[in-house]
Every structure is written in structure tokens, then in C-alpha cells.
Motif scaffolding. Structure first.
Motif, PDB file in Angstrom:
ATOM      1  N   UNK A  61      -5.408  -4.547   2.956  1.00  0.00           N
ATOM      2  CA  UNK A  61      -5.661  -5.729   3.790  1.00  0.00           C
ATOM      3  C   UNK A  61      -7.038  -5.639   4.416  1.00  0.00           C
ATOM      4  N   UNK A  62      -7.387  -4.422   4.819  1.00  0.00           N
ATOM      5  CA  UNK A  62      -8.663  -4.216   5.503  1.00  0.00           C
ATOM      6  C   UNK A  62      -8.468  -3.256   6.643  1.00  0.00           C
ATOM      7  N   UNK A  63      -9.334  -3.334   7.624  1.00  0.00           N
ATOM      8  CA  UNK A  63      -9.193  -2.412   8.729  1.00  0.00           C
ATOM      9  C   UNK A  63     -10.248  -2.605   9.788  1.00  0.00           C
ATOM     10  N   UNK A  87     -15.659   4.056   8.656  1.00  0.00           N
ATOM     11  CA  UNK A  87     -15.625   3.149   7.504  1.00  0.00           C
ATOM     12  C   UNK A  87     -15.601   3.878   6.170  1.00  0.00           C
ATOM     13  N   UNK A  88     -15.718   5.207   6.236  1.00  0.00           N
ATOM     14  CA  UNK A  88     -15.754   5.996   4.999  1.00  0.00           C
ATOM     15  C   UNK A  88     -14.464   5.823   4.190  1.00  0.00           C
ATOM     16  N   UNK A 107     -12.211   3.380   4.361  1.00  0.00           N
ATOM     17  CA  UNK A 107     -12.154   2.007   3.845  1.00  0.00           C
ATOM     18  C   UNK A 107     -13.037   1.871   2.614  1.00  0.00           C
ATOM     19  N   UNK A 108     -14.231   2.464   2.647  1.00  0.00           N
ATOM     20  CA  UNK A 108     -15.154   2.305   1.512  1.00  0.00           C
ATOM     21  C   UNK A 108     -14.663   3.067   0.287  1.00  0.00           C
ATOM     22  N   UNK A 134     -12.082   0.668  -1.167  1.00  0.00           N
ATOM     23  CA  UNK A 134     -12.647  -0.577  -1.718  1.00  0.00           C
ATOM     24  C   UNK A 134     -13.509  -0.293  -2.945  1.00  0.00           C
ATOM     25  N   UNK A 135     -13.850   0.967  -3.182  1.00  0.00           N
ATOM     26  CA  UNK A 135     -14.588   1.300  -4.409  1.00  0.00           C
ATOM     27  C   UNK A 135     -13.688   1.185  -5.644  1.00  0.00           C
ATOM     28  N   UNK A 136     -12.370   1.155  -5.426  1.00  0.00           N
ATOM     29  CA  UNK A 136     -11.416   1.063  -6.548  1.00  0.00           C
ATOM     30  C   UNK A 136     -11.275  -0.392  -6.981  1.00  0.00           C
ATOM     31  N   UNK A 137     -11.549  -0.700  -8.264  1.00  0.00           N
ATOM     32  CA  UNK A 137     -11.351  -2.075  -8.739  1.00  0.00           C
ATOM     33  C   UNK A 137      -9.916  -2.536  -8.477  1.00  0.00           C
ATOM     34  N   UNK A 138      -9.773  -3.729  -7.943  1.00  0.00           N
ATOM     35  CA  UNK A 138      -8.443  -4.251  -7.640  1.00  0.00           C
ATOM     36  C   UNK A 138      -7.906  -3.780  -6.300  1.00  0.00           C
ATOM     37  N   UNK A 139      -8.758  -3.173  -5.484  1.00  0.00           N
ATOM     38  CA  UNK A 139      -8.346  -2.647  -4.173  1.00  0.00           C
ATOM     39  C   UNK A 139      -7.653  -3.723  -3.336  1.00  0.00           C
ATOM     40  N   UNK A 140      -8.082  -4.966  -3.536  1.00  0.00           N
ATOM     41  CA  UNK A 140      -7.532  -6.048  -2.699  1.00  0.00           C
ATOM     42  C   UNK A 140      -6.020  -6.193  -2.893  1.00  0.00           C
TER      43      UNK A 140
END
Lengths: 421, 421
Positions: free
Chosen positions: A308-310, A291-292, A294-295, A298-304
Motif C-alpha cells: 500500500x505504501x508507508x 525509506x530504505x 520501502x524502496x 518497490x524495486x520489485x516489479x508488481x510491488x503494487x
């Protein structure tokens, strides 16, 4: 020449209770206006210590920034040490700050104690930097110096980070007014995937060819690779950017894709930018990195916008059930294999319907591993909806470090794939 | 009396590019064996600066720990400054370290450069602390001091935190052998979910009732909650553990489940232990925390014993497709809702076939959020195969802080559920 010292006062830092983040914030701010921080010192709440050290620093540096030691309790004796150091005889009550102290007490429904009131009184030798974020004001002293610059500009700020940060711009203003500021120019080049010694060898001639006034510094970082910082100080810094740009160009000819960005960019920032430009999305399948990666994204603003995810398929069951890794692959090649990485990347791509996907499967340690697949072995997979590509390598750190290294290498592999793609 | 100074060398810290975390780690370790850190100093990679400062520190303190300035590139001149300071004339190649340097090169498939080889050569006056985590060895010097303690024990360690941390215990061993150390006894109690002021009020009488020789310190930390440290120094430290244990017992009566562990345990360590005892497994579904919780668990060696894995369902599609969150839930209540958290926990439970599962869905910011669901809102879900339970709260930090806070609260919620379960 302007050179600065930063001095933090108080036991919290010395006993390791808190990490000193103020000094780095102050240093960055001073650096931006061309005041070089030459030293940082942490000392305890001790009158003699404070006076000795500040005396020494004022004799050596023409800017001294002091943080901490200004609380209301009796173990804070910084203020009176500063009074003595500045040769001031008496205190005066600062009306503006006193009003703020009153307001704080009012809001907390407390009566104004003498202890609180004292916070608003300052040596008559200082200029007050009113602090609306707390009860202790900032103070600006001019301290006699044995050095040829004659006097040192000493600023005393509260140790509470957000109070310090509120007052810092006021300090910068005073410095801009009081000092003949020397120019400064920094350019930072971010590299990855090349060990410091190899890098040094690769750019040896380029480095030797640098004019004396362009300073080069190596700033290694396990996660972001090695940063190369070019600095020009003084008059030369004005209009040196063309020269610097040329040097950077010839450097990138030498290092190619090892250079991933400039200034304080990260690998994931660059991947984020690349994907946004392309308007493409990403999904990630992680095993040992857990998960490192992914994290980090996701720490980046606007990552969405791009992520998509994982899936964190830590167990083989999940690799099979969620990522459709085949039994035969796990039996024949094992979970740490090119084949498994490929199927994981493909698997997460399918369930997430992303444009690109990466996968990581390896052995972080401390246990596990074999002669042929030692601890630190990892396979990284990439899938773009059509073709797979993989790479492997071996990291030589402990568990935490291996996870970080695997993650950085995976993100860099993704970056290189996106550049070629 | 033993008193120490910590000196970090290198521009990265002085220009504020990195925050110095080494000094606080070193200070905590020295503190534990009763060596008080009296000052911390950061200086630049400048020969004269290094020699002047270390000379000054060795004359004042009988323990000096130096970090940084040991990389292979030409801007690191610490080693030769130490040679001069220690009065050594020549270098010797350290076989053990050279073998490690060779191994590093081998593993990376690189030829051994002279630059690398140089890392293994040290002033003949030092004792080498072999560093298996990196190429630069630690060095232990005895430096003449003008102070009445005659000589100062100086240790030079690499600046890379995980290399420093590997060598730190060796430093502590040398200090234990070389110094007449005053006795010291520490007991640290880890608390979570109770603000400092409330905590202080709750244990006020207990604190007042402590005998004078038992010192209490509050050590707050945003992620791990507030640590309470009880310390006994000197002769009293021998055989004080029974007394301390009783005090801790009465403390836990006051704080109950707010106490999650002792010494440097983390929330995830405690959850890991609880699950291992029960022989149960965990799966995790994350939205806004984006893999942070999964990565906190996978950082624990042996995590695979309890962690099946999980899903980072950042997009609503993935929440539906992978975690079977229902359309109607997303439409009616939104992704940040009790209902969505419950379905996410249930969903990841089903696909991973774990015994327990948790889920987190919230708004980390900076963008997004509404009046009724502001940035910082989060829902945490738990599922044990039979029943769901959820909780929500609002965090008031920036994006990074919110993600950390969400994660800690989720792990603590899981911990409390496991205790009741």
C-alpha cells in the motif's frame, strides 16, 4: 576440462572510472554451460601488455574472452595485437560489418570516415561475430597453446555492455559447437540471521559428510545473508539433483527458518511471494531506515500488488501526527523503544488499511545514542490487525551499513511473522 | 615510478555472483596520490593460484593491493598463502583485533569460537591494519621482488566493501610514508542535466585553451551526472591551484547551474547544505520511486536537521487519505499528472509542516503505461508553502534505472528551486 579466463582491455576500468560489469555477465553465461572461469584480468591499452597477458592466458586456459579495446580511436590496438597473436599476416574487410558501419554513419548523417571503415576490417585468421549493435565486430580466434589442449578459443568482444551482451550468445554457441562440455550443477541456499562462524559450526558435520565431488562455497553478503552454494562438476553432475535435494533437506533440518530461499532470491522477494499467496497487503513505517525498506519492496516489479505504501516518520512530530504515537510513549520510553515501534506499526496499519505492517525505529549513527541505547540500537515492530510483536538488536556498522542491516532484519522479522501467521 | 596491481580473491567474483566494486574504489584512491594501477586480477581461493599470482605481481609492481579471502570459514586460505609468500614462519595473535572480535561476539551475544579467535591472528611478518568494522584485520607486508625496486608493498584487505573502504585510508597513509610520491593535484567538477556530447561541445574552446600540463577527464555516471576532472602531475602540481581555480571559474560561466558541486559531492549533499544554510526543512511524497529519495537523504549523517520525513503513497487510496489528493484529480488527470504531483507536494507539506516539499509520481515499469503516458513518464512537484512548480520528463531505462533517474532528477529539480527561492 574446460577452464576460462576473462580479460578486459582499456584504461577506463584501471583508473576506476567505470566498474567492470561485463566480466560478471560473461562469467555467469560460461558457468551455465559448465565452463569454469578461473581468472579475470584487466590490462591497459598497451600492445606488449596485451600480447604478453593473452599469450599467458592462452597457454593456461582453453577459453579466453577479451572485452574492450576495439573503438575506432588510436589508443585501441587490441585488434592488431590479436592479429599478431594469431599468426595472421593480413586484414580483410568484412562485408556484413562494413554494411552496418555504413548504416551507422548514414543514420547519424555522417560521411563514412576511413577510421570508421577500418572497424569492419579484421585479421584474416578470425571468424567474425557480426555486431548489429555497434561498429566493431566480435572476433573468434583459435590460438596455439603450449598446453596439452593444443589450442585456445579466444573471443574478442566490444567493451560496451549492451554490444557485448548482444554477442555473448554467439560466443556460447561457438563454445557449444567447439568444446566437449563438461556438465555442471549448482544449487544455492540462501540463509539469514546466522553469522558465518556460527553457521560453519552448526553444519560442520553435514559439511564433512559431503561426498568429495560435491563442492561447498560460503558466499556472504551483508544484505542477503550468507549463501551456501553446492556445485557438482563433470559426469557426476548428471542426475545428481536427487542426491543434492537430500543434502539440502538435511541442511534445512539443521538451519530451519534461517533458510529463506534458494538461488538468487532476496528476503523481500520471499515476503512478496508470501503476501501474494495470502492475497494480503503491507504497509511500512520507517524512522531511522528512512525509506530504505520501502524502496527495497518497490524495486520489485508488481510491488503494487502487495504494498500500500508507508510513512517515513523521521521527526517525532510526524510519529505523533501521522502515526498517532502517543506523547507519553515518546516521553516515557523514547522514540527507540518497543512501545514506539508497536505504536508506529499500528499507526501505519490504520492509515493505510493494510493487512500487515512493520515499523523500524533506531539509531543509525554516527551521532546520537546513549550507554543504554548505543548507536546501532533498533526496535522492529509488526502488527497484523490484532496483535503486535516486536524485536530489537544492535548493529555494529557505520550509518549506511546500520541502515542496510536494520532493513534486512526488519524484512526477515516480517518474513518469520508471516510464516507463523 | 610507482605502479600498482589490484588482486581480488574468491569465487563470488569469478562465478559472476557479485560485481567487483572494490577494485574501482581502490584504483581511484591510488590514482589520487599518483600511484597508477597497471592491472587488476581476480583469482580463486586456491593456495597455489594465490601464491603464483601474487609472486608474479610483486615482481612486476611495487604496490599490490589484495582484497577478499579473509573470512573465518575453511574456504579462505589467503592468510596462510601470504604468510608463506612473506617468508614468515609463525602466527601471532593481534591483541587490538582480538578485542574487536571479542566485542563483535559480545554484542551479538555469542560465545567466542576458535574460528572467530583465529581471525585476529596474523603472520608475524606483517603490520596489522586494525579493522573496527569487521573481524578480519588488514595486513601490510613487504615482499621481496626480483624487480630493481627490491621490495613490493603488499596490502591485504577484507572483501566486504565497507570494511575495505574503512581500511583504504590507512593503506594510503602507509603508501604516503613508504613511497617517494610524485606530486598530483585533482579538481573534480560535478555536473548534472547535460549530455556528454552537448557538454563537450559547450566547453570545446575552454578545453582547447587548457595548458598542456592540465589534463581533463570526463567521468560519466548515470546517477550523479558527468564529473569533469582536472589533473596536474609532477612539479607543476605545486601551487597550480590559483590557475585551476581561474579555469574552473570560466568553466562555471559556461555551465551555470549544470554545475552542482565539486569533488565527490552528490545532489542530495548539495540540497542538504542549501537547506541547512537556510535553516529550512524538507518533506517528500513518493509514489513510483517508493522511498528511494527519502533513503538517499537519510543516508546523510545529520539528515534529521533538514528532513521531517515523508510518505510513500504507492496506492491511490494513500494518495487520497494521507496526501489529500482529490478524487477528481485522479479521475480527470490520473495519478501520473502535473495536478497529482502538485497536490502530493502540497499534501505532504501540510502533514509534515516542513518548509519545502517535493513529490514524484510516475511509471517505473516494466508494466503499466500508455501511448500518451509511456513507461518512464514521471511528474515531479515542488511546494514552498505558497507556490507550486512542476516538471515532467521521460526516462528510458528498466525499472531500477527509471527509479534512480526519477530520484536524481527530482533532487536536482529541488536544488534548482532552492537556488531560485
Amino acid at each position: 576440462m574446460n577452464s576460462a579466463a576473462i580479460c578486459t582491455i582499456g584504461d577506463e576500468i584501471l583508473i576506476g572510472q567505470i566498474v567492470d560489469t561485463n566480466s560478471s555477465a560473461i562469467s555467469q553465461a560460461l558457468n551455465r554451460i559448465g565452463v569454469k572461469v578461473e581468472t579475470m584480468v584487466s590490462i591497459k591499452d598497451d600492445r606488449a601488455e596485451i600480447i604478453d597477458n593473452l599469450r599467458r592466458l592462452c597457454d593456461k586456459y582453453n577459453v579466453v574472452i577479451v572485452t574492450g579495446g576495439l573503438g575506432p580511436t588510436r589508443d585501441d590496438i587490441t585488434k592488431d595485437a590479436l592479429r599478431e597473436l594469431s599468426g595472421s599476416k593480413s586484414y580483410i574487410e568484412n562485408e556484413a560489418q562494413l554494411e552496418i558501419v555504413r548504416e551507422f554513419a548514414r543514420r547519424r548523417g555522417m560521411e563514412l570516415l576511413d577510421l570508421n571503415r577500418l572497424q569492419a576490417s579484421v585479421p584474416d585468421s578470425c571468424t567474425v561475430l557480426t555486431n548489429i549493435k555497434g561498429t566493431a565486430p566480435g572476433m573468434f580466434f583459435k590460438i596455439k597453446s603450449s598446453n596439452d589442449f593444443g589450442e585456445s578459443l579466444l573471443f574478442s568482444l566490444p567493451g560496451v555492455p549492451y554490444e557485448m551482451e548482444y554477442l555473448l550468445p554467439k560466443v556460447i554457441n561457438h563454445l557449444n559447437e567447439s568444446l566437449k562440455l563438461e556438465g555442471i550443477f549448482h544449487k544455492t541456499i540462501m540463509t539469514f540471521g546466522i553469522p558465518e562462524s556460527v553457521l560453519a559450526k552448526k553444519i560442520e558435520h553435514w559439511e564433512l559428510d559431503l561426498p568429495e565431488y560435491i563442492k561447498l562455497a560460503y558466499l556472504p553478503n551483508p544484505l542477503t545473508g550468507i549463501r551456501l552454494r553446492l556445485s557438482v562438476y563433470g559426469d557426476k553432475s548428471v542426475g545428481c539433483n536427487k542426491e543434492i535435494d537430500e543434502r539440502v533437506r538435511s541442511l534445512s533440518d539443521l538451519l530451519g527458518e534461517h533458510i529463506y530461499g534458494y538461488e538468487e532470491s532476496t528476503l523481500q522477494d520471499e515476503v512478496f511471494k508470501l503476501l501474494k499467496e495470502k492475497g494480503k497487503t503491507l504497509s511500512i513505517a520507517e524512522s531511522c531506515t528512512g525509506g530504505k525498506i520501502l524502496s527495497l519492496f518497490t524495486a520489485i516489479p508488481g510491488a503494487s500488488d502487495i504494498l500500500k505504501g508507508g510513512v517515513v516518520a523521521y521527526s517525532n512530530e510526524l510519529k505523533k501526527d501521522l502515526l498517532s504515537v502517543s506523547d507519553s510513549t515518546l516521553v516515557k520510553y523514547g522514540a527507540v523503544s518497543r512501545e514506539c515501534a508497536a505504536e508506529m506499526a499500528k499507526g501505519v496499519h490504520e492509515i493505510s488499511k493494510s493487512d500487515f505492517s512493520i515499523s523500524v525505529t533506531g539509531i543509525a549513527g554516527p551521532d546520537g545514542g546513549s550507554d543504554e541505547k548505543p548507536v546501532g540500537s533498533v526496535w522492529i515492530g509488526f502488527y497484523d490487525g490484532v496483535t503486535n510483536s516486536e524485536r530489537n538488536f544492535i548493529s555494529t556498522g557505520d550509518r549506511i551499513r546500520n541502515i542496510e542491516r536494520f532493513s534486512a532484519e526488519a524484512i526477515n522479522f516480517l518474513r518469520l511473522q508471516l510464516i507463523d501467521n
